[in-house]
Design a protein around this motif. Structure first.
Motif, PDB file in Angstrom:
ATOM      1  N   ARG A 145      14.163   1.573  -3.321  1.00  0.00           N
ATOM      2  CA  ARG A 145      15.613   1.720  -3.494  1.00  0.00           C
ATOM      3  C   ARG A 145      16.164   0.540  -4.297  1.00  0.00           C
ATOM      4  O   ARG A 145      15.548  -0.542  -4.362  1.00  0.00           O
ATOM      5  CB  ARG A 145      16.325   1.835  -2.145  1.00  0.00           C
ATOM      6  CG  ARG A 145      16.314   0.550  -1.314  1.00  0.00           C
ATOM      7  CD  ARG A 145      17.596   0.437  -0.464  1.00  0.00           C
ATOM      8  NE  ARG A 145      18.766   0.400  -1.301  1.00  0.00           N
ATOM      9  CZ  ARG A 145      19.799   1.250  -1.206  1.00  0.00           C
ATOM     10  NH1 ARG A 145      19.816   2.171  -0.285  1.00  0.00           N
ATOM     11  NH2 ARG A 145      20.827   1.148  -2.034  1.00  0.00           N
ATOM     12  N   ASN A 146      17.347   0.699  -4.894  1.00  0.00           N
ATOM     13  CA  ASN A 146      17.884  -0.384  -5.709  1.00  0.00           C
ATOM     14  C   ASN A 146      18.405  -1.529  -4.845  1.00  0.00           C
ATOM     15  O   ASN A 146      18.388  -1.457  -3.609  1.00  0.00           O
ATOM     16  CB  ASN A 146      18.922   0.125  -6.701  1.00  0.00           C
ATOM     17  CG  ASN A 146      20.310   0.310  -6.102  1.00  0.00           C
ATOM     18  OD1 ASN A 146      20.533   0.148  -4.909  1.00  0.00           O
ATOM     19  ND2 ASN A 146      21.266   0.660  -6.947  1.00  0.00           N
ATOM     20  N   LEU A 147      18.854  -2.596  -5.476  1.00  0.00           N
ATOM     21  CA  LEU A 147      19.153  -3.850  -4.782  1.00  0.00           C
ATOM     22  C   LEU A 147      20.637  -4.185  -4.759  1.00  0.00           C
ATOM     23  O   LEU A 147      21.013  -5.253  -4.283  1.00  0.00           O
ATOM     24  CB  LEU A 147      18.396  -4.990  -5.478  1.00  0.00           C
ATOM     25  CG  LEU A 147      16.879  -4.788  -5.614  1.00  0.00           C
ATOM     26  CD1 LEU A 147      16.293  -5.827  -6.562  1.00  0.00           C
ATOM     27  CD2 LEU A 147      16.195  -4.837  -4.262  1.00  0.00           C
ATOM     28  N   THR A 148      21.476  -3.284  -5.280  1.00  0.00           N
ATOM     29  CA  THR A 148      22.894  -3.567  -5.444  1.00  0.00           C
ATOM     30  C   THR A 148      23.731  -2.852  -4.386  1.00  0.00           C
ATOM     31  O   THR A 148      23.671  -1.619  -4.271  1.00  0.00           O
ATOM     32  CB  THR A 148      23.372  -3.149  -6.844  1.00  0.00           C
ATOM     33  OG1 THR A 148      22.654  -3.887  -7.832  1.00  0.00           O
ATOM     34  CG2 THR A 148      24.863  -3.412  -7.021  1.00  0.00           C
TER      35      THR A 148
ATOM     36  N   LEU B 262      13.836  -3.094 -13.095  1.00  0.00           N
ATOM     37  CA  LEU B 262      12.595  -2.447 -13.482  1.00  0.00           C
ATOM     38  C   LEU B 262      11.616  -3.425 -14.130  1.00  0.00           C
ATOM     39  O   LEU B 262      12.008  -4.479 -14.639  1.00  0.00           O
ATOM     40  CB  LEU B 262      12.874  -1.307 -14.472  1.00  0.00           C
ATOM     41  CG  LEU B 262      13.799  -0.190 -13.981  1.00  0.00           C
ATOM     42  CD1 LEU B 262      14.060   0.817 -15.100  1.00  0.00           C
ATOM     43  CD2 LEU B 262      13.218   0.500 -12.755  1.00  0.00           C
ATOM     44  N   THR B 263      10.341  -3.053 -14.110  1.00  0.00           N
ATOM     45  CA  THR B 263       9.310  -3.853 -14.754  1.00  0.00           C
ATOM     46  C   THR B 263       9.316  -3.607 -16.262  1.00  0.00           C
ATOM     47  O   THR B 263       9.915  -2.638 -16.748  1.00  0.00           O
ATOM     48  CB  THR B 263       7.926  -3.494 -14.211  1.00  0.00           C
ATOM     49  OG1 THR B 263       7.640  -2.122 -14.559  1.00  0.00           O
ATOM     50  CG2 THR B 263       7.855  -3.670 -12.700  1.00  0.00           C
TER      51      THR B 263
ATOM     52  N   ILE C 228      15.044   1.242  -8.091  1.00  0.00           N
ATOM     53  CA  ILE C 228      16.004   2.193  -8.653  1.00  0.00           C
ATOM     54  C   ILE C 228      16.199   3.320  -7.648  1.00  0.00           C
ATOM     55  O   ILE C 228      15.241   3.787  -7.040  1.00  0.00           O
ATOM     56  CB  ILE C 228      15.510   2.736 -10.018  1.00  0.00           C
ATOM     57  CG1 ILE C 228      16.519   3.704 -10.623  1.00  0.00           C
ATOM     58  CG2 ILE C 228      14.127   3.364  -9.901  1.00  0.00           C
ATOM     59  CD1 ILE C 228      16.195   4.101 -12.067  1.00  0.00           C
ATOM     60  N   ASN C 229      17.424   3.746  -7.454  1.00  0.00           N
ATOM     61  CA  ASN C 229      17.702   4.836  -6.517  1.00  0.00           C
ATOM     62  C   ASN C 229      17.353   6.177  -7.151  1.00  0.00           C
ATOM     63  O   ASN C 229      17.837   6.499  -8.249  1.00  0.00           O
ATOM     64  CB  ASN C 229      19.172   4.832  -6.105  1.00  0.00           C
ATOM     65  CG  ASN C 229      19.506   3.706  -5.165  1.00  0.00           C
ATOM     66  OD1 ASN C 229      18.615   3.037  -4.634  1.00  0.00           O
ATOM     67  ND2 ASN C 229      20.791   3.479  -4.937  1.00  0.00           N
ATOM     68  N   LEU C 230      16.525   6.958  -6.448  1.00  0.00           N
ATOM     69  CA  LEU C 230      16.094   8.267  -6.945  1.00  0.00           C
ATOM     70  C   LEU C 230      16.056   9.267  -5.799  1.00  0.00           C
ATOM     71  O   LEU C 230      15.506   8.979  -4.735  1.00  0.00           O
ATOM     72  CB  LEU C 230      14.687   8.194  -7.550  1.00  0.00           C
ATOM     73  CG  LEU C 230      14.442   7.391  -8.820  1.00  0.00           C
ATOM     74  CD1 LEU C 230      12.970   7.481  -9.204  1.00  0.00           C
ATOM     75  CD2 LEU C 230      15.301   7.898  -9.954  1.00  0.00           C
TER      76      LEU C 230
END
Length: 307
Positions: free
Chosen positions: A230-233, A182-183, A115-117
């Motif tokens: 980081r996110n995967l999209t 996410l898990t 997830i992007n943070l």
């Protein structure tokens, strides 16, 4: 086991193709079709491994209603089975990797939170504190309610600028992107935190782009932060404006040459596994994507980036 959580409001043919591409043993799909959309156009998608939300939310751009739809998907999937990975995608996404490689990637990274943070404010990521401090009228409110609030705001009985620090307390505000993987532990934590903190929910209902700040802030202040990547999209924002670019032939060429986000990205480096956005009219482009996915060179494992 992977639960794909899909937010859709159009392009049912593409959504069907997306599901077919990602379908495998142990995978299930949970679809939220915007209440304002034509639900009948999606009815044929309901199969044993596909669940359509029976009471969807009317989703409005930039509004907390998008978070409500995401939480509905999350709660439904958590209750439906022992899924270990929950992947939030839009209905106009498409994978950049073969399904077997995606499944293997998630199996090899059981604790990673994609997830992007970034802490807010962050000018480089376009996440100003104004997203939290400027009171925003919700489009879901009745006309009378909105008129009343406008009068109270104009009379300064309700302040337009709000004290976000008071509302968040000890929480550091975080911003990022809507899409994540996410898990189960992280999803359980988010659902429980939201249920126990109605005051925080009320605050974020008056903010802009809560889908990019609300869950991000909760997770950024949680024990799961240590495992965030980081996110995967992949999304192309190079054109500027409020919406990303549609995928095109030049993007297929880009994906052939690039499999990772670069180290210079504000959210860091990592694998590109999904991309948005495609539509029902992109049959030829999707065929090119499928050819790209089936090429032997892309059968190799997806390389994670550890932090």
């Amino acid at each position: 086991m992977i639960a794909y959580l899909l937010l859709a409001h159009g392009n049912p043919a593409h959504l069907q193709r997306l599901i077919a591409r990602l379908r495998s043993d142990g995978t299930a799909f949970f679809i939220h079709v915007d209440q304002k959309a034509n639900a009948r156009a999606f009815a044929h998608l309901a199969l044993d491994d596909v669940t359509l939300m029976p009471e969807p939310v009317a989703v409005h751009w930039g509004d907390y209603s998008q978070v409500e739809a995401i939480l509905l998907l999350m709660k439904t999937a958590l209750a439906a089975g022992p899924f270990t990975r929950f992947v939030l995608l839009s209905g106009v996404d498409y994978p950049l990797k073969p399904t077997a490689a995606i499944n293997a990637f998630f199996a090899a990274q059981p604790d990673a939170e994609y997830i992007n943070l970034v802490p807010m404010p962050c000018a480089a990521a376009g996440k100003p504190l104004a997203r939290l401090t400027s009171y925003t009228l919700r489009p879901t409110l009745s006309a009378l309610h909105r008129l009343t609030l406008r009068v109270l705001l104009k009379a300064r009985i309700i302040p337009r600028q709000r004290d976000h620090a008071r509302a968040l307390g000890a929480l550091t505000p975080y911003g990022g992107s809507t899409w994540w993987a996410l898990t189960r532990g992280a999803c359980d934590y988010l659902v429980d935190y939201v249920a126990r903190n109605p005051g925080l929910v009320r605050f974020f209902k008056g903010t802009q782009y809560a889908d990019e700040t609300f869950l991000q802030t909760i997770l950024g202040n949680s024990p799961f932060m240590a495992n965030v990547r980081r996110n995967l999209t992949y999304t192309d924002w190079s054109g500027g404006g409020a919406s990303p670019a549609n995928m095109s032939a030049k993007h297929v060429d880009y994906f052939r040459a690039n499999t990772q986000f670069g180290a210079g990205d504000i959210y860091g480096s990592g694998p590109m596994i999904f991309a948005r956005k495609f539509g029902d009219s992109d049959a030829a482009l999707l065929q090119a994507m499928d050819t790209h996915l089936s090429h032997a060179a892309y059968d190799r494992p997806i390389e994670p980036v550890n932090q």
